[in-house]
Enzyme design. Structure first.
Site, mmCIF file in Angstrom:
data_model
loop_
_atom_site.group_PDB
_atom_site.id
_atom_site.type_symbol
_atom_site.label_atom_id
_atom_site.label_comp_id
_atom_site.label_asym_id
_atom_site.label_seq_id
_atom_site.Cartn_x
_atom_site.Cartn_y
_atom_site.Cartn_z
ATOM 1 N N LYS A 160 -12.291 -40.523 -36.107
ATOM 2 C CA LYS A 160 -11.914 -41.883 -35.743
ATOM 3 C C LYS A 160 -13.026 -42.829 -36.227
ATOM 4 C CE LYS A 160 -11.830 -44.405 -31.434
ATOM 5 N NZ LYS A 160 -13.200 -44.875 -31.300
ATOM 6 N N ASP A 247 -11.215 -50.201 -30.719
ATOM 7 C CA ASP A 247 -12.019 -49.019 -30.415
ATOM 8 C C ASP A 247 -11.273 -48.035 -29.511
ATOM 9 O OD1 ASP A 247 -14.427 -47.490 -30.435
ATOM 10 O OD2 ASP A 247 -15.009 -48.326 -28.491
ATOM 11 N N HIS A 252 -7.139 -43.788 -28.095
ATOM 12 C CA HIS A 252 -7.244 -43.071 -26.819
ATOM 13 C C HIS A 252 -6.177 -43.497 -25.791
ATOM 14 C CE1 HIS A 252 -10.797 -41.813 -28.732
ATOM 15 N NE2 HIS A 252 -11.618 -42.732 -28.277
ATOM 16 N N LYS A 357 -17.152 -45.753 -13.661
ATOM 17 C CA LYS A 357 -16.540 -45.047 -14.785
ATOM 18 C C LYS A 357 -15.311 -44.337 -14.249
ATOM 19 C CE LYS A 357 -17.253 -41.563 -18.372
ATOM 20 N NZ LYS A 357 -16.460 -42.257 -19.394
HETATM 21 C C1 BG6 Z 1 -15.100 -43.481 -28.358
HETATM 22 C C2 BG6 Z 1 -15.384 -44.951 -28.413
HETATM 23 O O1 BG6 Z 1 -14.084 -43.154 -29.267
HETATM 24 O O2 BG6 Z 1 -14.694 -43.129 -27.041
HETATM 25 C C3 BG6 Z 1 -16.477 -45.304 -27.409
HETATM 26 O O3 BG6 Z 1 -15.808 -45.319 -29.725
HETATM 27 C C4 BG6 Z 1 -16.090 -44.837 -26.028
HETATM 28 O O4 BG6 Z 1 -16.713 -46.710 -27.399
HETATM 29 C C5 BG6 Z 1 -15.671 -43.376 -26.036
HETATM 30 O O5 BG6 Z 1 -17.206 -45.009 -25.175
HETATM 31 C C6 BG6 Z 1 -15.083 -42.985 -24.699
HETATM 32 O O6 BG6 Z 1 -14.891 -41.606 -24.644
HETATM 33 P P1 BG6 Z 1 -14.955 -40.828 -23.268
HETATM 34 O O7 BG6 Z 1 -14.610 -39.421 -23.634
HETATM 35 O O8 BG6 Z 1 -16.346 -40.980 -22.736
HETATM 36 O O9 BG6 Z 1 -13.937 -41.476 -22.365
#
Ligand code: BG6
Length: 502
Positions: A160, A247, A252, A357
């Site tokens: 990505k 992003d 995601h 988070k």
């Molecule tokens: C990445 C993004 O693809 O995914 C980041 O570029 C982000 O900005 C990250 O922090 C989040 O991944 P996870 O697995 O920590 O939720």
């Protein structure tokens, strides 16, 4: 998606990493290879070729990679396994700007393949900045390293971000597909390496009770949340050109959305699953510019505190323009135009430097008619939610109403919780093991096909265009450590709804 069976080693192959000195290789790829080696899930005849643009000795490379393994391998590092893995690492120098270096790479790789008896199977992993994806693929194609012949497979793993808008994603697909066949391309989204994300499929389709109510007759709306406490840190130059929408959303968040919203695939295999995911993404309603503005909120964080740590304002972060209008938070309302979801809004939110988070999907069911309780002291029923927790708590929670003990009918919302860790003991992992293993055995179910990638960009393109035109107007600000910009809450409030309290 694969079940790890001890001893089920993939076929012999060469694993070629472009960007071997980069962060991704050190933090994720090589530690994941170590974890796979520890589980005996790497081929017996195997070699790792580390491609860097500038020459590096084997000792220096192994030392750097070993540091990464020690820091990120998620399990005890044993010399025996390290030695076996690192013994087969070879550094090679190649730069896509220098055609002759790829001719040399071909020679070296073919030599190694003979020496290691890997049978000609090759996996090329592009762990490079995105502007190098096409040039490297072009060079590999030109020297003939990607051509599948003599029964050997050749695969290309692309990281990505895949494009930065619809046009660039289409152009990249077009270019890659002029060099390789779709079945050779593995477009990674690391969210699909997460157990709980894969579990969405199992939860929906391996249980008889959810599917009958998984539609507009019973579901009021869906909330998808990916909130992070981290700010941008040292990623300013990358992030400022990208922003939260690009992003996180077409990749995601849309992975989560497609797994929640897809139709049941005819079979649990790559083609069916990927087709249904692509279909549902393509059914996301196309918005006019006006609708895109009305159904989206963007925010940027200002100085604030998370715990005891002061987070500087986004605009004061290293490599960020002082007048940047890049969003670090986005909330969206989307509609899916199909029979199952017509009229059911999907609310998405994601942002940086927030108070907690949390990654989750919350399915909010329609309310029961309250009139039955007219004569009882029940003013409001608790909301019925099915929540799929992805991070940090991995599990599933069901919220429903129950009677409060006592002579009168009073109700209270209660929660029934399943937590993965209470039932299963899994070795902690980097999240890349399943993905790398699946590339090695040729199972592309957990990888994005060209149509899904383009459908994702298609859905966000009107928002990108509308924001570009609007410039700074409409950008909200929120203090780091808060719950995000007020507009995100307004977005649901105006529909008579609210975000689930995290
Ligand atoms: C990445 C993004 O693809 O995914 C980041 O570029 C982000 O900005 C990250 O922090 C989040 O991944 P996870 O697995 O920590 O939720």
């Amino acid at each position: 998606m694969t079940d790890f069976q001890p001893g089920q080693a993939p076929q012999s192959c060469a694993f070629v990493i472009f960007g071997v000195t980069g962060d991704l290789t050190r933090r994720l790829i090589v530690p994941a290879l170590y974890n796979l080696a520890a589980e005996e899930l790497l081929p017996d005849k195997f070699c790792v070729v580390g491609v860097a643009r500038h020459g590096i000795s084997k000792d220096a490379l192994c030392e750097a990679l070993l540091k990464g393994v020690r820091e990120f391998a998620t399990r005890r590092v044993e010399d025996k396994i390290v030695n076996r893995l690192f013994e087969c690492v070879t550094p090679v120098e190649a730069d896509s700007g220098d055609a002759r270096s790829f001719d040399r790479l071909k020679e070296q790789l073919e030599g190694l393949e003979v020496a290691r008896n890997t049978g000609g199977n090759r996996l090329f992993y592009l762990a490079t900045p995105p502007d190098a994806f096409a040039p490297i693929a072009r060079e590999l194609g030109r020297v003939g390293l990607l051509k599948e012949d003599g029964g050997a497979w050749r695969r290309l793993v692309v990281e990505k971000p895949f494009g930065n808008d619809l046009a660039s994603a289409r152009a990249l697909n077009l270019e890659l597909l002029s060099i390789l066949n779709e079945h050779q391309i593995y477009r990674i989204d690391h969210y699909l390496g997460k157990e709980t994300v894969q579990n969405i499929l199992v939860l929906r389709f391996a249980n008889g009770m959810f599917e009958p109510i998984w539609n507009r007759h019973h579901i009021d709306h869906v909330q998808i949340t990916v909130e992070e406490t981290l700010g941008i840190g040292h990623r300013g130059s990358f992030y400022d050109a990208v922003g939260a929408l690009r992003d996180m959303v077409p990749n995601h968040l849309f992975q989560l959305l497609s797994l929640v919203a897809m139709e049941p695939p005819a079979r649990f295999e790559a083609h069916s699953v990927r087709s249904e995911k692509g279909e549902v993404l393509a059914a996301i309603q196309t918005q006019s510019e006006e609708e895109a503005l009305r159904n989206s909120v963007r925010g940027q964080y200002t100085v604030g505190k998370i715990g005891d740590t002061v987070i500087p304002a986004y605009r004061e972060t290293e490599d960020v323009r002082p007048d940047s209008t890049t969003e670090t938070y986005v909330a969206l309302k989307l509609q899916i135009d199909n029979w199952r979801w017509a009229g059911v809004p999907f609310y998405l939110r994601t942002g940086k430097a927030l108070s907690i988070k949390r990654t989750e999907v919350a399915i909010k069911f329609r309310e029961a008619p309250l009139m039955m309780f007219e004569r009882a002291p029940v003013e409001q029923l608790a909301e019925n939610y099915l929540v799929i927790g992805i991070e940090p708590t991995e599990g599933v929670m069901l919220q429903f109403n129950t009677k409060v003990p006592g002579p009168t009918i009073r109700t209270s919302g209660v929660q029934m919780k399943f937590r993965y860790k209470d039932y299963f003991k899994a070795e902690p992992a980097t999240g890349y093991e399943t993905l790398i293993y699946d590339c090695l055995i040729g199972d592309n179910m957990l990888f994005q096909r060209a149509d899904s990638i383009e459908a994702g960009w298609q859905a966000v393109q009107p928002i990108l265009d509308a924001w570009k035109k609007a410039g700074a107007s409409g950008l909200e600000f929120y203090p780091a450590g808060s719950e995000g910009p007020p507009g995100a809450f307004e977005l649901l409030k105006r529909d008579g709804r609210s975000w689930r309290k995290l």
